[in-house]
Scaffold this active site. Structure first.
Site, PDB file in Angstrom:
ATOM      1  N   LYS A 158      -0.155  -7.140   4.067  1.00 53.13           N
ATOM      2  CA  LYS A 158       0.652  -6.210   3.266  1.00 53.13           C
ATOM      3  C   LYS A 158       1.151  -5.064   4.149  1.00 53.13           C
ATOM      4  O   LYS A 158       2.332  -4.703   4.119  1.00 53.13           O
ATOM      5  CB  LYS A 158      -0.193  -5.651   2.117  1.00 53.13           C
ATOM      6  CG  LYS A 158       0.526  -4.569   1.315  1.00 53.13           C
ATOM      7  CD  LYS A 158      -0.348  -3.984   0.218  1.00 53.13           C
ATOM      8  CE  LYS A 158      -1.477  -3.138   0.756  1.00 53.13           C
ATOM      9  NZ  LYS A 158      -2.004  -2.139  -0.174  1.00 53.13           N
ATOM     10  N   ARG A 212       5.855  -2.476   6.455  1.00 49.88           N
ATOM     11  CA  ARG A 212       6.386  -1.728   7.601  1.00 49.88           C
ATOM     12  C   ARG A 212       7.582  -2.473   8.212  1.00 49.88           C
ATOM     13  O   ARG A 212       8.623  -1.880   8.491  1.00 49.88           O
ATOM     14  CB  ARG A 212       5.311  -1.549   8.674  1.00 49.88           C
ATOM     15  CG  ARG A 212       4.315  -0.422   8.390  1.00 49.88           C
ATOM     16  CD  ARG A 212       3.199  -0.495   9.440  1.00 49.88           C
ATOM     17  NE  ARG A 212       2.212   0.545   9.378  1.00 49.88           N
ATOM     18  CZ  ARG A 212       1.226   0.629   8.494  1.00 49.88           C
ATOM     19  NH1 ARG A 212       1.155  -0.248   7.523  1.00 49.88           N
ATOM     20  NH2 ARG A 212       0.316   1.598   8.567  1.00 49.88           N
ATOM     21  N   ASP A 227       3.658  -5.609  -4.003  1.00 51.06           N
ATOM     22  CA  ASP A 227       4.050  -4.477  -3.163  1.00 51.06           C
ATOM     23  C   ASP A 227       5.269  -4.789  -2.298  1.00 51.06           C
ATOM     24  O   ASP A 227       6.123  -3.920  -2.072  1.00 51.06           O
ATOM     25  CB  ASP A 227       2.880  -4.024  -2.282  1.00 51.06           C
ATOM     26  CG  ASP A 227       1.876  -3.189  -3.081  1.00 51.06           C
ATOM     27  OD1 ASP A 227       1.956  -3.206  -4.328  1.00 51.06           O
ATOM     28  OD2 ASP A 227       1.029  -2.516  -2.461  1.00 51.06           O
ATOM     29  N   ASN A 246       2.880   0.544  -7.765  1.00 52.60           N
ATOM     30  CA  ASN A 246       1.692   1.251  -7.271  1.00 52.60           C
ATOM     31  C   ASN A 246       1.575   1.007  -5.772  1.00 52.60           C
ATOM     32  O   ASN A 246       0.484   0.892  -5.227  1.00 52.60           O
ATOM     33  CB  ASN A 246       0.439   0.748  -8.005  1.00 52.60           C
ATOM     34  CG  ASN A 246      -0.746   1.684  -7.791  1.00 52.60           C
ATOM     35  OD1 ASN A 246      -0.599   2.778  -7.265  1.00 52.60           O
ATOM     36  ND2 ASN A 246      -1.926   1.239  -8.190  1.00 52.60           N
ATOM     37  N   GLY A 303       1.623   2.165  -2.336  1.00 51.97           N
ATOM     38  CA  GLY A 303       1.536   3.294  -1.402  1.00 51.97           C
ATOM     39  C   GLY A 303       2.284   2.988  -0.116  1.00 51.97           C
ATOM     40  O   GLY A 303       2.921   3.869   0.475  1.00 51.97           O
ATOM     41  N   ARG A 324      -1.701   9.559  -7.273  1.00 48.98           N
ATOM     42  CA  ARG A 324      -2.062   9.393  -5.861  1.00 48.98           C
ATOM     43  C   ARG A 324      -1.337  10.467  -5.047  1.00 48.98           C
ATOM     44  O   ARG A 324      -0.121  10.568  -5.075  1.00 48.98           O
ATOM     45  CB  ARG A 324      -1.700   7.982  -5.388  1.00 48.98           C
ATOM     46  CG  ARG A 324      -2.472   6.915  -6.159  1.00 48.98           C
ATOM     47  CD  ARG A 324      -2.099   5.519  -5.749  1.00 48.98           C
ATOM     48  NE  ARG A 324      -2.513   5.213  -4.376  1.00 48.98           N
ATOM     49  CZ  ARG A 324      -2.250   4.054  -3.771  1.00 48.98           C
ATOM     50  NH1 ARG A 324      -1.575   3.113  -4.411  1.00 48.98           N
ATOM     51  NH2 ARG A 324      -2.644   3.846  -2.537  1.00 48.98           N
ATOM     52  N   SER A 366      -4.851  10.618   4.245  1.00 45.89           N
ATOM     53  CA  SER A 366      -4.329   9.261   4.356  1.00 45.89           C
ATOM     54  C   SER A 366      -3.524   9.168   5.637  1.00 45.89           C
ATOM     55  O   SER A 366      -2.683  10.025   5.916  1.00 45.89           O
ATOM     56  CB  SER A 366      -3.427   8.947   3.160  1.00 45.89           C
ATOM     57  OG  SER A 366      -2.690   7.775   3.430  1.00 45.89           O
ATOM     58  N   SER A 373      -8.468   6.435   9.609  1.00 50.76           N
ATOM     59  CA  SER A 373      -7.834   5.103   9.631  1.00 50.76           C
ATOM     60  C   SER A 373      -6.899   4.917  10.834  1.00 50.76           C
ATOM     61  O   SER A 373      -5.774   4.448  10.700  1.00 50.76           O
ATOM     62  CB  SER A 373      -7.044   4.870   8.341  1.00 50.76           C
ATOM     63  OG  SER A 373      -7.774   5.227   7.203  1.00 50.76           O
ATOM     64  N   ASP A 419     -10.420  -0.677   4.098  1.00 51.28           N
ATOM     65  CA  ASP A 419     -10.197  -1.644   3.012  1.00 51.28           C
ATOM     66  C   ASP A 419     -11.218  -2.776   3.052  1.00 51.28           C
ATOM     67  O   ASP A 419     -11.807  -3.132   2.037  1.00 51.28           O
ATOM     68  CB  ASP A 419      -8.779  -2.224   3.091  1.00 51.28           C
ATOM     69  CG  ASP A 419      -7.746  -1.224   2.592  1.00 51.28           C
ATOM     70  OD1 ASP A 419      -8.157  -0.141   2.119  1.00 51.28           O
ATOM     71  OD2 ASP A 419      -6.543  -1.530   2.689  1.00 51.28           O
ATOM     72  N   GLU A 466      -6.067   2.572  -4.806  1.00 49.29           N
ATOM     73  CA  GLU A 466      -5.571   2.035  -6.079  1.00 49.29           C
ATOM     74  C   GLU A 466      -6.360   2.592  -7.266  1.00 49.29           C
ATOM     75  O   GLU A 466      -5.857   2.764  -8.359  1.00 49.29           O
ATOM     76  CB  GLU A 466      -5.646   0.507  -6.072  1.00 49.29           C
ATOM     77  CG  GLU A 466      -4.488  -0.174  -5.344  1.00 49.29           C
ATOM     78  CD  GLU A 466      -4.606  -0.143  -3.829  1.00 49.29           C
ATOM     79  OE1 GLU A 466      -5.443   0.632  -3.287  1.00 49.29           O
ATOM     80  OE2 GLU A 466      -3.845  -0.878  -3.169  1.00 49.29           O
ATOM     81  N   HIS A 483      -6.679  -4.837  -6.688  1.00 53.06           N
ATOM     82  CA  HIS A 483      -6.823  -6.190  -6.137  1.00 53.06           C
ATOM     83  C   HIS A 483      -8.111  -6.377  -5.344  1.00 53.06           C
ATOM     84  O   HIS A 483      -8.751  -7.418  -5.411  1.00 53.06           O
ATOM     85  CB  HIS A 483      -5.606  -6.500  -5.261  1.00 53.06           C
ATOM     86  CG  HIS A 483      -5.335  -5.471  -4.180  1.00 53.06           C
ATOM     87  ND1 HIS A 483      -5.013  -5.810  -2.898  1.00 53.06           N
ATOM     88  CD2 HIS A 483      -5.360  -4.115  -4.193  1.00 53.06           C
ATOM     89  CE1 HIS A 483      -4.822  -4.716  -2.182  1.00 53.06           C
ATOM     90  NE2 HIS A 483      -5.038  -3.675  -2.950  1.00 53.06           N
ATOM     91  N   ARG A 484      -8.484  -5.355  -4.569  1.00 48.04           N
ATOM     92  CA  ARG A 484      -9.660  -5.554  -3.709  1.00 48.04           C
ATOM     93  C   ARG A 484     -10.968  -5.571  -4.507  1.00 48.04           C
ATOM     94  O   ARG A 484     -11.917  -6.260  -4.141  1.00 48.04           O
ATOM     95  CB  ARG A 484      -9.716  -4.497  -2.608  1.00 48.04           C
ATOM     96  CG  ARG A 484      -8.508  -4.564  -1.713  1.00 48.04           C
ATOM     97  CD  ARG A 484      -8.728  -4.095  -0.308  1.00 48.04           C
ATOM     98  NE  ARG A 484      -7.459  -4.149   0.397  1.00 48.04           N
ATOM     99  CZ  ARG A 484      -6.902  -5.282   0.846  1.00 48.04           C
ATOM    100  NH1 ARG A 484      -7.519  -6.439   0.708  1.00 48.04           N
ATOM    101  NH2 ARG A 484      -5.731  -5.260   1.438  1.00 48.04           N
ATOM    102  N   LYS A 514      -1.203  -8.053  -5.991  1.00 44.44           N
ATOM    103  CA  LYS A 514      -0.743  -6.978  -5.103  1.00 44.44           C
ATOM    104  C   LYS A 514      -0.696  -7.448  -3.650  1.00 44.44           C
ATOM    105  O   LYS A 514       0.204  -7.075  -2.901  1.00 44.44           O
ATOM    106  CB  LYS A 514      -1.679  -5.782  -5.240  1.00 44.44           C
ATOM    107  CG  LYS A 514      -1.203  -4.524  -4.561  1.00 44.44           C
ATOM    108  CD  LYS A 514      -2.056  -3.360  -5.031  1.00 44.44           C
ATOM    109  CE  LYS A 514      -1.841  -2.100  -4.266  1.00 44.44           C
ATOM    110  NZ  LYS A 514      -0.574  -1.459  -4.378  1.00 44.44           N
TER     111      LYS A 514
END
Ligand code: DC
Length: 673
Positions: A25, A30, A52, A97, A99, A127, A174, A203, A328, A356, A403-404, A431
C-alpha cells in the site's frame, strides 16, 4: 472477498503452501502520486488494488491525470503525468480513510495552489494532520480547517511561497508528514529547499521508502542524519517509464507468523509457508518483522523476493522489543504472543493510537477476549498468553474498520483449545488485502469434523434451495446444491448414450464417480461444456429424479458431495444431506410448507417463466410426488432425527433465512448478537 457481517473461522490445525502477496500500500500510493507529478507516462506494475489505492486513483483522475488499467499483464496501470502542472484548479476530493493519500496530496496541492477540498470518512476526520498543515503554512501555503482545527476536512487555496528559511516539521507523531513534504517540495525547488525535523523522527523505514522512490523519479534528496533533508535546486520529477510495486511487507507478516505458528514439525511431509513478491531485497522497513519473528522462534529462509517460513522453537519465545521500526507489522507480534512461553512486551508504539483506530486499545481489548492478560500503556503493550489451554475463550473479534486488526486476529484460530474465532466485518481487509481470508484459508488445514456444515433438507418447492443459497451468502460458506449433482449425472449419462434405468445403473455410477464437473462464477461446467441452463429444464429434473432412485449412483456421488466440505464451512441443500451425507452436521433444518403453499410458489415460478399450468394440477402433482418420495427405497424423503422443523408456509424467504441464522448463532460459542 468476504462481504459478510462476520466470518467464523473454525479451529485450524496447520498450514502449508505458497502465497503470492498483493502490492504494498505504502509503495503503491507513493508511486501513483509521483507518477502523476512527473512528466511522461509511467506504467505501474503489480499495483495494489484496494480501497486506499482506489481513493488515490480517483483523486488523480479528478485532478486531470490520464489513467488506464491493463489487467492483461497482472495489475498494471498507466498514468499520464501532469509534469507538475495541474489541469484542474478546483476540485472536491474524497479521501476515504486513506492516510497515505490525504497527506501527500494535501502537501502537493497546497504548494501548487488552487481551490481544493479534501475530506474523508468520519474516522479520517479524527486523524491528526495539524503538524503537516503547520509546516505548509510556514512556507506560505493557504490551508483552512473546515471542521475541527488540526484535523481534516481541509480547504486549500493559493500559496505565496517563501522557501528561504528551513521548513520545520514534527517527526514524532507520523512520518507521513515528512513524506508528504518530501514529495511535494521538488515541485517548487527553484532554490535549495531545506526541511528540519523537530523531535525524534518515528518510523524511519517509511522515510527510506520515500527517498528510494523519489530517487527512482529523478529526485536525489540530501540527508543529514534523520534531522535535516535538502532538496537540491533544479530538482524535477522524471518518470522512470516502468516501475514495479513490491509486495506488502506488512501483509507478509501474517504469513510469516502463520509459518512460525502453524507449520507442522511432525510427520514426513515438508510443511512450510512460502511467500512470493517480497524478500530480503525489500525496500520496506516492515521486512524487519522477519527478525522479530525469528527472535520468537520462526525459521526463515529468504531470497531477493521470496521468504520460506517454518516452525522453529515451540512454544514461541516471549520477547521484549522496541517496535518503532515495524509499527504496522508489530501488531502481528501481539497475536503471536498468544503462543509464547511468557509475557511479550511491545514498546515504542505510541503511533498505534492515531492509526485506522486506536490500535493499542483495540489490540488490548480483543486479546483479552481470547483469554490473554494484557497491560497497556501510552506507548506499550504487554501480552501474557492464556495460562492453560482451558483459559482460552471463543471470541467474536471486533475489527474497528481496521484491516490489520482483522488480519492479525485470524491467527488466533490456531489456538490449542480448538475454539473457533469470529472476525466481525471481514471486508475491512479490503484496505490493503481484499482476498486475505481466501489466501489464509487456502493454506490452512483442519480436521474435516471441524468444518461446520449446515444442512437444509425438505420436500420439493419448500424454498430450500433459495434459503440454503441465501444462508451460504450470509455466512460466507460454500454451497452444495446436491440436486444439481443428480441433474448433471443424468445429463452426462444421456450424453454418453446410457439409459436411465437399473439396466445401466453400474455404468452410470462409474460415470458419476469421475464426473468432470466444475462450478465457476455461478456457472456449471461438465468437461468443456457449460451446462448451467441444460440442467435446469423440467425434463432434466425428471431425469434427475429417475437417476437419484438408483442406489449405486447415490453411493458414487458421496465423495463428490463430501469434497464440498471446505473451509470456512458449507451449507448443503438436498434431501439426504442431514441423514446420509453429513450426519455429523451441527445444524440440520427440515424446511417444509403445506402442499397448497408449495403449489402456489411453484405456480408463480412457472407462470413467470411463461409456462402455463393450473394450481390444482400442481397441487395434485406435489402430493403425489411427496407420497412417492417418502415411500421410495433409496433415500426416502424424511427429516433427520435431530433436524429442526421449519414450516415456512406463512414466512417469506428472508424470515426463514433469519430463523435458521438465529438457530445457527445459538449453536455458536460467541453468544447471540
Ligand atoms: O432439488 P432438485 O430439483 O435439483 O433435485 C433433482 C432431483 O434429485 C429430485 O428429484 C430430487 C433428487 N435429489 C436426491 O434424490 N437427493 C438429493 N440430495 C438431492 C436431490
Amino acid at each position: 472477498m468476504f462481504a459478510t457481517p462476520f466470518l467464523d473461522l473454525p479451529p485450524l490445525d496447520s498450514a502449508s503452501g505458497t502465497v503470492v502477496l498483493p502490492g504494498s500500500k505504502s509503495i503503491s500510493n507513493r508511486v501513483l502520486l509521483l507518477a502523476a507529478l512527473s512528466g511522461g507516462t509511467t506504467r505501474v506494475h503489480d499495483l495494489l488494488d484496494s480501497d486506499d489505492t482506489k481513493v488515490m486513483l480517483a483523486a488523480l483522475a479528478t485532478l486531470g491525470c490520464g489513467i488506464r488499467h491493463n489487467h492483461v499483464n497482472g495489475n498494471t496501470v498507466e498514468i499520464d503525468g501532469l509534469a507538475g502542472q495541474l489541469t484542474a484548479s478546483q476540485a472536491d476530493l474524497f479521501m476515504g480513510n486513506a492516510g497515505t493519500a490525504i497527506r501527500p496530496l494535501t502537501a502537493a496541492l497546497a504548494v501548487l495552489g488552487g481551490d481544493f477540498s479534501l475530506h474523508g470518512v468520519p474516522r479520517m476526520h479524527e486523524r491528526p494532520i495539524g503538524d503537516l498543515v503547520d509546516a505548509l503554512r510556514q512556507l506560505g501555503c493557504q490551508i483552512d480547517y473546515t471542521g475541527q482545527d488540526g484535523y481534516p476536512p481541509l480547504r486549500i487555496g493559493q500559496p505565496q511561497l517563501k522557501l528561504d528559511a528551513p521548513i520545520r516539521v514534527r517527526g514524532d507523531v507520523s512520518s507521513q508528514f515528512l513524506t508528504a513534504l518530501l514529495m511535494a517540495l521538488p515541485l517548487v525547488a527553484q532554490q535549495d529547499v531545506v526541511i528540519d525535523v523537530v523531535g525524534e523522527l518515528i518510523s524511519k523505514p517509511y522515510i527510506e521508502i520515500t527517498l528510494n522512490l523519489l530517487a527512482r523519479f529523478g529526485i536525489t534528496v540530501q540527508r543529514d542524519g534523520w534531522a535535516r533533508f535538502t532538496i537540491p535546486a533544479g530538482s524535477r520529477y522524471q518518470s522512470p517509464g516502468d516501475i514495479h510495486v513490491e509486495a506488502d511487507a506488512s501483509s507478509a507478516s501474517y504469513f510469516i507468523a502463520l509459518g512460525a505458528v502453524a507449520t507442522s514439525t511432525t510427520g514426513t511431509f515438508d510443511s512450510k509457508i512460502r511467500i512470493e513478491g517480497v524478500g530480503a531485497a525489500s525496500i520496506q522497513g516492515d521486512i524487519r518483522f522477519v527478525e522479530a519473528a525469528e527472535q520468537m522462534g520462526a525459521q526463515v529462509a529468504s531470497g531477493p523476493n521470496w521468504l520460506e517460513i517454518s516452525r522453529g522453537t515451540w512454544p514461541l519465545k516471549a520477547i521484549d522489543l522496541d517496535c518503532n521500526h515495524i509499527p504496522d507489522a508489530a501488531m502481528t507480534l501481539a497475536v503471536m504472543a498468544l503462543y509464547a512461553d511468557g509475557s511479550t512486551t511491545l514498546r515504542n508504539i505510541a503511533s498505534w493510537r492515531v492509526k485506522e483506530t486506536d490500535r493499542i486499545a483495540a489490540m488490548a481489548t480483543e486479546l483479552r477476549k481470547l483469554g490473554a492478560t494484557v497491560n497497556e500503556g501510552a506507548d506499550y503493550l504487554r501480552i501474557t498468553p492464556p495460562a492453560t489451554v482451558y483459559d482460552w475463550k471463543a471470541a467474536s473479534i471486533h475489527t474497528y474498520d481496521d484491516h490489520r486488526v482483522a488480519m492479525c486476529f485470524s491467527l488466533a484460530a490456531f489456538n490449542p483449545a480448538q475454539l473457533p474465532v469470529r472476525i466481525e466485518d471481514p471486508k475491512c481487509v479490503a484496505k490493503t488485502f481484499p482476498d486475505y481470508f481466501e489466501a489464509l484459508l487456502a493454506l490452512s488445514h483442519t480436521a474435516t469434523a471441524h468444518i461446520p456444515v449446515l444442512c437444509i433438507d425438505g420436500p420439493t418447492a419448500s424454498g430450500k434451495g433459495t434459503v440454503a443459497a441465501a444462508l451460504a451468502a450470509r455466512l460466507g460458506y460454500h454451497f452444495l446444491d446436491s440436486g444439481a449433482m443428480y441433474r448433471i449425472t443424468a445429463l452426462a449419462a444421456l450424453r454418453a448414450g446410457l439409459v436411465i434405468s437399473t439396466t445401466d445403473e453400474a455404468a452410470i455410477a462409474t460415470l458419476a464417480q469421475t464426473l468432470p464437473v466444475r462450478f465457476v462464477d455461478g456457472k456449471v461446467w461438465l468437461g468443456d461444456s457449460d451446462v448451467s441452463e441444460a440442467i435446469r429444464t423440467e425434463e432434466a429434473g425428471m431425469n434427475a429424479s429417475k437417476v437419484s432412485a438408483l442406489p449405486a449412483v447415490r453411493l458414487a456421488l458421496v465423495a463428490l458431495q463430501h469434497s464440498f466440505r471446505r473451509l470456512p464451512g458449507l451449507v448443503a441443500d438436498g434431501r439426504d444431506m442431514g441423514t446420509v451425507i453429513f450426519p455429523d452436521a451441527p445444524l440440520k433444518v427440515y424446511l417444509t410448507a403445506t402442499a397448497a403453499k408449495r403449489a402456489e410458489r411453484r405456480y408463480e415460478q412457472l407462470i413467470s417463466k411463461g409456462i402455463s399450468t393450473t394450481l390444482e394440477d400442481l397441487r395434485d402433482d406435489l402430493e403425489a410426488r411427496d407420497a412417492r418420495d417418502s415411500s421410495r427405497v433409496a433415500a426416502p424423503l424424511k427429516p433427520a432425527q435431530d433436524a429442526l422443523l421449519l414450516d415456512n408456509s406463512d414466512m417469506s424467504i428472508e424470515t426463514s433465512v433469519d430463523q435458521v441464522l438465529d438457530w445457527w448463532q445459538s449453536k455458536q460459542p460467541f453468544g447471540l448478537k
